[in-house]
Scaffold this active site. Structure first.
Site, PDB file in Angstrom:
ATOM      1  N   GLY A 217     -38.341  38.303  -3.906  1.00 47.38           N
ATOM      2  CA  GLY A 217     -37.188  38.280  -3.014  1.00 47.38           C
ATOM      3  C   GLY A 217     -37.446  37.509  -1.724  1.00 47.38           C
TER       4      GLY A 217
ATOM      5  N   ASP B 285     -32.457  51.594  -3.379  1.00 49.22           N
ATOM      6  CA  ASP B 285     -31.530  50.566  -2.938  1.00 49.22           C
ATOM      7  C   ASP B 285     -32.069  50.062  -1.617  1.00 49.22           C
ATOM      8  OD1 ASP B 285     -28.961  49.286  -3.893  1.00 49.22           O
ATOM      9  OD2 ASP B 285     -28.606  49.531  -1.738  1.00 49.22           O
TER      10      ASP B 285
HETATM   11  P1  IMP Z   1     -30.927  46.083  -4.761  1.00 54.31           P
HETATM   12  O1  IMP Z   1     -31.534  45.939  -6.115  1.00 54.31           O
HETATM   13  O2  IMP Z   1     -29.439  46.039  -4.754  1.00 54.31           O
HETATM   14  O3  IMP Z   1     -31.492  47.264  -4.031  1.00 54.31           O
HETATM   15  O4  IMP Z   1     -31.343  44.767  -3.993  1.00 54.31           O
HETATM   16  C1  IMP Z   1     -32.442  44.702  -3.167  1.00 54.31           C
HETATM   17  C2  IMP Z   1     -32.560  43.284  -2.628  1.00 54.31           C
HETATM   18  O5  IMP Z   1     -33.107  43.343  -1.312  1.00 54.31           O
HETATM   19  C3  IMP Z   1     -33.559  42.458  -3.423  1.00 54.31           C
HETATM   20  O6  IMP Z   1     -32.928  41.762  -4.457  1.00 54.31           O
HETATM   21  C4  IMP Z   1     -34.103  41.533  -2.345  1.00 54.31           C
HETATM   22  O7  IMP Z   1     -33.163  40.538  -2.062  1.00 54.31           O
HETATM   23  C5  IMP Z   1     -34.140  42.413  -1.130  1.00 54.31           C
HETATM   24  N1  IMP Z   1     -35.407  43.162  -1.018  1.00 54.31           N
HETATM   25  C6  IMP Z   1     -35.557  44.508  -1.031  1.00 54.31           C
HETATM   26  N2  IMP Z   1     -36.847  44.846  -0.918  1.00 54.31           N
HETATM   27  C7  IMP Z   1     -37.531  43.699  -0.844  1.00 54.31           C
HETATM   28  C8  IMP Z   1     -38.912  43.423  -0.717  1.00 54.31           C
HETATM   29  O8  IMP Z   1     -39.788  44.297  -0.690  1.00 54.31           O
HETATM   30  N3  IMP Z   1     -39.233  42.120  -0.653  1.00 54.31           N
HETATM   31  C9  IMP Z   1     -38.314  41.119  -0.694  1.00 54.31           C
HETATM   32  N4  IMP Z   1     -37.008  41.316  -0.834  1.00 54.31           N
HETATM   33  C10 IMP Z   1     -36.614  42.623  -0.901  1.00 54.31           C
END
Ligand code: IMP
Length: 198
Positions: free
Chosen positions: A153, A69
């Protein structure tokens, strides 16, 4: 060793695969092992959400599971979007739009106040149900316009020095990224636990 990655995010999955490959760890996606599984990420911290995802997949698949996460914490926004990075601007909003929204929020913020960090919390649950957690971050700042072609992202606006994460090649990003550091820390922890068990 084989682990099921508790993610549907193809960007994260690619990073898991390439960072783990040198350590002989094969990653299988949650979609392959338990298609249709939906896990609600209703925690308030990276740690809580990572656990919810890893635990959900571990229970559904009955196999070792790993979840990340992660998110972008911007100082000028009081740490936002943070845990809510994936939902920034609404679930349906694409990344080009999320980036525009972020740049707009920071329009009048001067360079020295544009500091930010990516945080990744990794929760790993082995086939016996033993849980291990690591959390790492990568410091940077938010640029003024998207730059570069790589990554996913918020990478195009996350600057480390004068280059965005999207301008780094895979190996360069993995060497300094929140996820790269956290996954290597996990491998180290697995090694230590393995030695202690012997
Ligand atoms: P999760 O899937 O809820 O953990 O969401 C993580 C979110 O954080 C992603 O959808 C991106 O918006 C952002 N994020 C996390 N790691 C990265 C990265 O390495 N590069 C760019 N965005 C990231």
């Amino acid at each position: 060793m084989k682990v099921v990655a508790a993610t549907g995010n193809p960007g994260k999955l690619r990073e898991f695969e390439r960072i783990f490959a040198p350590f002989g760890i094969t990653v299988v996606s949650q979609k392959e092992v338990c298609p249709g599984l939906e896990i609600e990420e209703n925690g308030n911290t990276f740690a809580e959400n990572a656990f919810l995802k890893a635990d959900g997949v571990f229970r559904a698949a009955g196999k070792a599971a790993i979840a990340d996460d992660s998110g972008l914490c911007v100082d000028a926004l009081g740490g936002r979007p943070g845990v809510y990075s994936a939902r920034y601007g609404g679930e349906g909003l694409g990344y080009a739009e999320k980036i525009n929204m972020l740049l707009e929020e920071l329009r009048d913020v001067p360079r020295e106040k544009r500091t930010a960090r990516f945080v990744a919390h990794i929760c790993y649950i082995d086939q016996n149900g033993r849980q291990m957690d690591v959390e790492e971050s990568c410091e940077g700042w938010i640029g003024y316009a998207p730059k570069g072609e790589h990554g996913f992202g918020f990478d195009p606006v996350f600057m480390v020095g004068d280059r965005s994460f999207s301008e780094l090649d895979d190996a360069e990003k993995d060497a300094i990224s929140h996820r790269g550091k956290a996954l290597r820390a996990l491998v180290e922890l697995l090694r230590k636990n393995d030695e202690a068990d012997r």
